[in-house]
Write an enzyme that holds these catalytic residues in place. Structure first.
Site, PDB file in Angstrom:
ATOM      1  N   LEU A  27      59.811  34.591  38.464  1.00 32.88           N
ATOM      2  CA  LEU A  27      60.282  32.716  38.326  1.00 32.88           C
ATOM      3  C   LEU A  27      59.611  31.612  38.286  1.00 32.88           C
ATOM      4  O   LEU A  27      60.571  30.604  38.135  1.00 32.88           O
ATOM      5  CB  LEU A  27      61.500  33.172  37.495  1.00 32.88           C
ATOM      6  CG  LEU A  27      62.279  33.678  36.526  1.00 32.88           C
ATOM      7  CD1 LEU A  27      63.427  33.836  36.651  1.00 32.88           C
ATOM      8  CD2 LEU A  27      62.077  33.862  34.949  1.00 32.88           C
ATOM      9  N   LEU A  81      55.673  39.509  44.086  1.00 33.07           N
ATOM     10  CA  LEU A  81      54.595  40.077  44.525  1.00 33.07           C
ATOM     11  C   LEU A  81      54.192  39.867  45.627  1.00 33.07           C
ATOM     12  O   LEU A  81      53.771  41.415  46.185  1.00 33.07           O
ATOM     13  CB  LEU A  81      53.316  39.810  43.758  1.00 33.07           C
ATOM     14  CG  LEU A  81      52.938  39.903  41.634  1.00 33.07           C
ATOM     15  CD1 LEU A  81      52.096  38.957  41.920  1.00 33.07           C
ATOM     16  CD2 LEU A  81      53.473  41.649  41.960  1.00 33.07           C
ATOM     17  N   ASN A 141      47.792  34.632  46.620  1.00 32.06           N
ATOM     18  CA  ASN A 141      49.164  35.408  45.900  1.00 32.06           C
ATOM     19  C   ASN A 141      47.945  36.268  44.171  1.00 32.06           C
ATOM     20  O   ASN A 141      48.225  37.005  44.440  1.00 32.06           O
ATOM     21  CB  ASN A 141      49.195  34.240  44.596  1.00 32.06           C
ATOM     22  CG  ASN A 141      50.366  34.942  44.002  1.00 32.06           C
ATOM     23  OD1 ASN A 141      51.264  35.575  44.431  1.00 32.06           O
ATOM     24  ND2 ASN A 141      50.628  34.567  42.051  1.00 32.06           N
ATOM     25  N   TYR A 166      40.469  29.714  42.453  1.00 29.84           N
ATOM     26  CA  TYR A 166      40.743  30.208  41.944  1.00 29.84           C
ATOM     27  C   TYR A 166      40.209  31.182  40.897  1.00 29.84           C
ATOM     28  O   TYR A 166      40.255  32.273  40.871  1.00 29.84           O
ATOM     29  CB  TYR A 166      41.314  29.503  39.993  1.00 29.84           C
ATOM     30  CG  TYR A 166      41.260  30.335  38.465  1.00 29.84           C
ATOM     31  CD1 TYR A 166      42.855  31.299  38.835  1.00 29.84           C
ATOM     32  CD2 TYR A 166      40.839  29.909  37.711  1.00 29.84           C
ATOM     33  CE1 TYR A 166      42.882  31.698  37.353  1.00 29.84           C
ATOM     34  CE2 TYR A 166      41.314  30.352  36.408  1.00 29.84           C
ATOM     35  CZ  TYR A 166      41.599  31.136  36.709  1.00 29.84           C
ATOM     36  OH  TYR A 166      42.950  31.970  35.517  1.00 29.84           O
ATOM     37  N   LYS A 190      40.069  35.411  41.413  1.00 28.17           N
ATOM     38  CA  LYS A 190      39.788  36.551  39.920  1.00 28.17           C
ATOM     39  C   LYS A 190      39.156  37.248  40.315  1.00 28.17           C
ATOM     40  O   LYS A 190      39.103  38.603  39.732  1.00 28.17           O
ATOM     41  CB  LYS A 190      39.885  35.451  38.499  1.00 28.17           C
ATOM     42  CG  LYS A 190      41.302  35.300  38.407  1.00 28.17           C
ATOM     43  CD  LYS A 190      42.407  36.196  38.343  1.00 28.17           C
ATOM     44  CE  LYS A 190      43.713  35.101  37.773  1.00 28.17           C
ATOM     45  NZ  LYS A 190      44.461  36.080  37.047  1.00 28.17           N
ATOM     46  N   LEU A 243      44.594  20.959  28.453  1.00 22.98           N
ATOM     47  CA  LEU A 243      44.517  19.968  27.511  1.00 22.98           C
ATOM     48  C   LEU A 243      45.117  20.131  26.643  1.00 22.98           C
ATOM     49  O   LEU A 243      45.421  18.817  25.849  1.00 22.98           O
ATOM     50  CB  LEU A 243      43.065  20.418  27.231  1.00 22.98           C
ATOM     51  CG  LEU A 243      42.317  19.096  26.451  1.00 22.98           C
ATOM     52  CD1 LEU A 243      42.195  18.000  26.543  1.00 22.98           C
ATOM     53  CD2 LEU A 243      40.820  20.129  25.789  1.00 22.98           C
ATOM     54  N   ARG A 291      34.385  24.356  26.266  1.00 28.13           N
ATOM     55  CA  ARG A 291      34.963  25.562  26.334  1.00 28.13           C
ATOM     56  C   ARG A 291      34.969  26.012  24.863  1.00 28.13           C
ATOM     57  O   ARG A 291      35.658  25.673  23.518  1.00 28.13           O
ATOM     58  CB  ARG A 291      36.286  25.185  26.488  1.00 28.13           C
ATOM     59  CG  ARG A 291      37.373  24.510  28.144  1.00 28.13           C
ATOM     60  CD  ARG A 291      36.348  25.765  29.548  1.00 28.13           C
ATOM     61  NE  ARG A 291      36.804  25.008  30.199  1.00 28.13           N
ATOM     62  CZ  ARG A 291      35.106  23.578  31.190  1.00 28.13           C
ATOM     63  NH1 ARG A 291      34.240  23.848  29.853  1.00 28.13           N
ATOM     64  NH2 ARG A 291      35.276  23.837  31.953  1.00 28.13           N
ATOM     65  N   ARG A 329      36.729  16.750  36.611  1.00 26.27           N
ATOM     66  CA  ARG A 329      37.923  17.426  37.589  1.00 26.27           C
ATOM     67  C   ARG A 329      37.852  17.941  38.189  1.00 26.27           C
ATOM     68  O   ARG A 329      36.883  19.005  37.654  1.00 26.27           O
ATOM     69  CB  ARG A 329      38.775  17.654  36.814  1.00 26.27           C
ATOM     70  CG  ARG A 329      40.230  18.496  37.440  1.00 26.27           C
ATOM     71  CD  ARG A 329      41.299  18.863  36.346  1.00 26.27           C
ATOM     72  NE  ARG A 329      40.771  20.221  35.349  1.00 26.27           N
ATOM     73  CZ  ARG A 329      41.489  20.930  34.763  1.00 26.27           C
ATOM     74  NH1 ARG A 329      42.680  20.411  33.906  1.00 26.27           N
ATOM     75  NH2 ARG A 329      40.487  21.554  33.716  1.00 26.27           N
TER      76      ARG A 329
END
Ligand code: UDP
Length: 324
Positions: free
Chosen positions: A34, A53, A93, A142, A146, A189, A220, A277
């Site tokens: 949460l 986790l 994480n 990020y 992955k 967005l 995108r 960004r």
């Protein structure tokens, strides 16, 4: 019917997927700390375990208790911008804690591991639309985190025989009937543009207007959350393993998204043009033929307008998001 263990089932994508799994008659245990998710986003028909986790023992006991045949692993940090300032959060994480889960899955004899990967693993592509065999050269932590976990899964398949499906999501958007997008800090967005339409913000920001795209803003490929959820159900078929893009193959610029939001909501959306960004590739558009041909996936809501319509319905019904 399968018993399915879902990490991140209180989050945006996880909550919609849990609802679809339950509708199809599967038995679901949600494991979520949460930190980003919401207790009220967990379908009441699912069992819920509040756990992190980082806690290997808690994962093992919850997984054992659930007797799961499949694990769907959504729980992750997923903000490109944040990963550029706090990479440790992402590697800890998304990689180190994810390893605890996959180890527990092997130990528990889980048959199928379905992983939420991302088009951010590719970095700026040499060709568009993007197929799964393009080189993966992420430009933010990020995407790198992955990609590292994708590699873990490839080796666990080879060494432990753990079947996996890793989905490289393009931009998930829209809402299901009951569950939608509510991040504690919203950076995406479409929800930010809809906040303006709801009267909760005066304007939206465009990050970068000097990209090498026709209108200068990033492009995108937006995919309806319900279509994304359906792919996860198809991934649980036996003998399916590998890496799959999930997108519609249509690219929309930031300006086009804002215009479509204006059309859907009937409201004028004032914009402020800002700097780029960090970490954003100019254009990401999927070729998802592998998922069509191999999994039998067929998006039901491929048009941006219908994706935004579903988001708008959910945000109007839940203007403050979830209560908790
Ligand atoms: N974006 C923007 N204004 C916002 C949020 C996002 O211009 O308030 C841009 C962002 O720079 C990117 C695109 O919209 O080019 C999609 O961003 P989002 O955060 O929704 O998804 P991402 O592609 O990062 O997963």
């Amino acid at each position: 019917m399968k018993r399915v263990f879902v990490t991140g089932g209180a989050g945006y994508i996880g909550s919609v997927c849990v609802e679809e799994l339950l509708n199809k008659g599967h038995e679901v245990t949600v494991f979520d700390n949460l930190s980003e998710g919401h207790r009220s986003a967990v379908d009441p028909r699912a069992s819920f375990v509040e756990g992190c986790l980082s806690d290997a023992e808690k994962i093992k006991s919850a997984l054992k208790e659930s007797n799961a045949e499949a694990v769907l692993h959504f729980a992750a940090h997923a903000l490109v911008g944040e990963s550029m300032t706090n990479p440790s959060k992402y590697f800890t994480n998304n990689v180190a804690n994810g390893l605890k889960l996959v180890d527990a899955a092997v130990e528990a004899g889980v048959k199928k591991f379905v992983f939420s990967s991302t088009c951010a693993t590719y970095g700026p592509p040499d060709t568009i639309p993007m197929t799964e065999d393009l080189p993966q050269r992420p430009i933010n932590p990020y995407g790198e985190s992955k990609l590292m976990f994708e590699k873990v899964l490839r080796w666990y398949k080879e060494i432990h025989g753990l079947d996996f499906v890793a989905f490289r999501y393009f931009n998930a958007a829209g809402a299901g009937d009951k569950f939608g997008e509510h991040h504690k800090i919203e950076t995406h967005l479409i929800p930010n543009v809809l906040k303006v339409a709801l009267g909760q913000a005066e304007n939206c920001q465009i990050f970068g207007t000097d990209y090498p795209t026709p209108d200068g803003t990033c492009i995108r490929d937006y995919i309806h959350i319900v279509d994304l959820a359906q792919a996860h159900i198809l991934a649980m078929q036996p003998d399916k393993t590998g890496f799959y893009n999930l997108g519609n193959g249509d690219g929309y610029s930031v300006r086009e998204v804002i215009e479509t939001c204006e059309k859907v909501t009937g409201k004028k959306i004032p914009v402020i043009e800002k700097e780029r960004r960090p970490g954003d590739p100019p254009k990401l558009v999927a070729a998802a033929h592998r998922a069509f041909n191999d999994l039998g996936w067929k998006p039901e809501y491929p048009k941006l307008q219908s994706i935004i319509e579903s988001a708008w319905m959910w945000h109007q019904a839940n203007p403050n998001g979830y209560p908790d």
